[in-house]
Motif scaffolding. Structure first.
Motif, PDB file in Angstrom:
ATOM      1  N   ALA A  21       0.839  -1.208   0.000  1.00 20.81           N
ATOM      2  CA  ALA A  21       0.000   0.000   0.000  1.00 20.81           C
ATOM      3  C   ALA A  21       0.874   1.260   0.000  1.00 20.81           C
ATOM      4  O   ALA A  21       0.494   2.287  -0.560  1.00 20.81           O
ATOM      5  N   TYR A  70       3.075   1.105  -3.748  1.00 16.79           N
ATOM      6  CA  TYR A  70       2.344   1.414  -4.983  1.00 16.79           C
ATOM      7  C   TYR A  70       1.434   2.626  -4.790  1.00 16.79           C
ATOM      8  O   TYR A  70       0.329   2.675  -5.295  1.00 16.79           O
ATOM      9  N   TYR A  82       3.850 -13.004  -9.990  1.00 22.29           N
ATOM     10  CA  TYR A  82       3.047 -12.139 -10.859  1.00 22.29           C
ATOM     11  C   TYR A  82       3.215 -10.672 -10.460  1.00 22.29           C
ATOM     12  O   TYR A  82       3.134 -10.332  -9.295  1.00 22.29           O
ATOM     13  N   SER A 115       7.537  -2.486 -11.162  1.00 22.28           N
ATOM     14  CA  SER A 115       7.621  -3.207  -9.901  1.00 22.28           C
ATOM     15  C   SER A 115       9.076  -3.472  -9.536  1.00 22.28           C
ATOM     16  O   SER A 115       9.468  -3.422  -8.375  1.00 22.28           O
ATOM     17  N   GLY A 134      10.001  -4.829  -6.058  1.00 20.65           N
ATOM     18  CA  GLY A 134       9.126  -5.977  -5.804  1.00 20.65           C
ATOM     19  C   GLY A 134       9.715  -7.284  -6.303  1.00 20.65           C
ATOM     20  O   GLY A 134      10.551  -7.294  -7.201  1.00 20.65           O
ATOM     21  N   THR A 135       9.266  -8.384  -5.703  1.00 21.25           N
ATOM     22  CA  THR A 135       9.710  -9.702  -6.151  1.00 21.25           C
ATOM     23  C   THR A 135       8.551 -10.491  -6.760  1.00 21.25           C
ATOM     24  O   THR A 135       8.757 -11.518  -7.379  1.00 21.25           O
ATOM     25  N   GLY A 136       7.330 -10.001  -6.544  1.00 25.14           N
ATOM     26  CA  GLY A 136       6.168 -10.740  -7.036  1.00 25.14           C
ATOM     27  C   GLY A 136       5.777 -11.887  -6.116  1.00 25.14           C
ATOM     28  O   GLY A 136       4.911 -12.685  -6.444  1.00 25.14           O
ATOM     29  N   LEU A 137       6.400 -11.968  -4.958  1.00 21.69           N
ATOM     30  CA  LEU A 137       6.114 -13.075  -4.038  1.00 21.69           C
ATOM     31  C   LEU A 137       5.278 -12.639  -2.837  1.00 21.69           C
ATOM     32  O   LEU A 137       4.674 -13.464  -2.156  1.00 21.69           O
ATOM     33  N   GLY A 138       5.243 -11.323  -2.591  1.00 24.13           N
ATOM     34  CA  GLY A 138       4.611 -10.812  -1.382  1.00 24.13           C
ATOM     35  C   GLY A 138       3.170 -11.282  -1.183  1.00 24.13           C
ATOM     36  O   GLY A 138       2.819 -11.806  -0.122  1.00 24.13           O
ATOM     37  N   PHE A 159      -7.510  -4.088   0.301  1.00 24.30           N
ATOM     38  CA  PHE A 159      -7.475  -5.524   0.570  1.00 24.30           C
ATOM     39  C   PHE A 159      -8.245  -5.766   1.860  1.00 24.30           C
ATOM     40  O   PHE A 159      -8.071  -5.036   2.841  1.00 24.30           O
TER      41      PHE A 159
END
Ligand code: ADP
Length: 264
Positions: free
Chosen positions: A163, A166, A208, A215, A220-224, A251
């Motif tokens: 949050a 981004y 993703y 990202s 970012g890793t896309g795993l969070g 969320f």
């Protein structure tokens, strides 16, 4: 004889039934295998990317006879960033593997959820302040629940970190906690860039990212969110996303107050 025929028929039907079951099983293995293969190939790719950058930086320094101090410092700074990135990916992977492996091994305690959230926000507040993002915690009542503190903290941290990450400069992040007699509800809302409709169903998948380059820039890793979802599911909870591009994202997490051990 008719008895012989019956036996034949029976054997025939059993063979078909067996081969159907067998095919089904193989099909299931194949699916498993493909997901695993895809995961391994994704991991390799993600781990290689920072390494490749580091190699390029190191080689280009090595290829020059005399490197001006300025350039040297700049390249070393870039390398340090790549190392940090690699470190982040490895840490996230370790968390994810831990989630998978210990899914039956929950360390459940009755805890004050307000306190857990407060602690996370305290740690993240300096990061929010750097971008002048207002980080607010709204709490409606005290909430005690049976949770695994490490796993729940990981889930909440990832949501609040996103949050902030981004978001825009001067934006806001509102975290709220509420409960009824059965569940507690945690909401993380932000004023950020939002998530395109077509991406919303994919964001919980491992690796993703909506915008790969952006990202990556953000770190970012896309795993969070994959980690977050695993942690929520392990608490028999549910997570949902509501988002409008250019407006923001919310969320919501719902987790039972009482932990129910899995029956299988
Ligand atoms: P990452 O490490 O890239 O942040 P996550 O799994 O945490 O990976 O999130 C997946 C993707 O979902 C992110 O790359 C980003 O595109 C998008 N995303 C997650 N949270 C938010 C948010 N609060 N606002 C906008 N986009 C988000």
């Amino acid at each position: 004889s008719s008895e012989g025929n019956e036996l034949h028929e029976y054997a025939f039907l059993e063979t078909i039934r067996f081969s159907e079951a067998f095919n089904k099983l193989i099909g299931r293995f194949k699916v498993l295998d493909e997901t695993r293969q895809e995961f391994v190939s994704n991991v390799s790719h993600e781990l290689k990317t920072p390494l490749t950058s580091m190699k390029v930086l190191a080689d280009s320094l090595l290829s020059q006879e005399e490197v001006p101090a300025e350039l040297y410092r700049e390249f070393m700074g870039d390398m340090s960033e790549e190392i940090e990135r690699e470190n982040k990916i490895i840490n996230d992977l370790l968390s994810l593997v831990k989630m998978d492996k210990t899914s039956h091994d929950m360390n459940i305690e009755t805890l004050d959820i307000n306190q857990i959230v407060e602690r996370i926000l305290k740690r993240l507040r300096p990061i929010a302040q750097k971008q002048n993002i207002e980080l607010v915690f709204e709490t409606f009542r005290t909430v005690e629940a049976e949770v695994d503190e490490t796993k729940l903290s990981l889930a909440v941290s990832n949501l609040v970190e996103n949050a902030i990450k981004y978001n825009h400069k001067n934006g806001w992040v509102h975290v709220s906690l509420n409960a009824d007699h059965k569940f507690f509800y945690l909401k993380v809302a932000d004023s950020g860039m939002g998530i395109p409709k077509e991406s919303q169903e994919h964001i919980f998948e491992r690796f993703y990212r909506v915008d790969k380059s952006h990202s990556r820039e953000i770190g970012g890793t896309g795993l969070g969110l994959a980690i977050t979802r695993s942690a929520v599911v392990m608490h028999r909870g549910a997570i949902k996303v509501y988002s409008e591009e250019g407006e923001g994202t919310t969320f919501t997490v719902r987790i039972p107050l009482k932990y129910v051990a899995s029956t299988n």
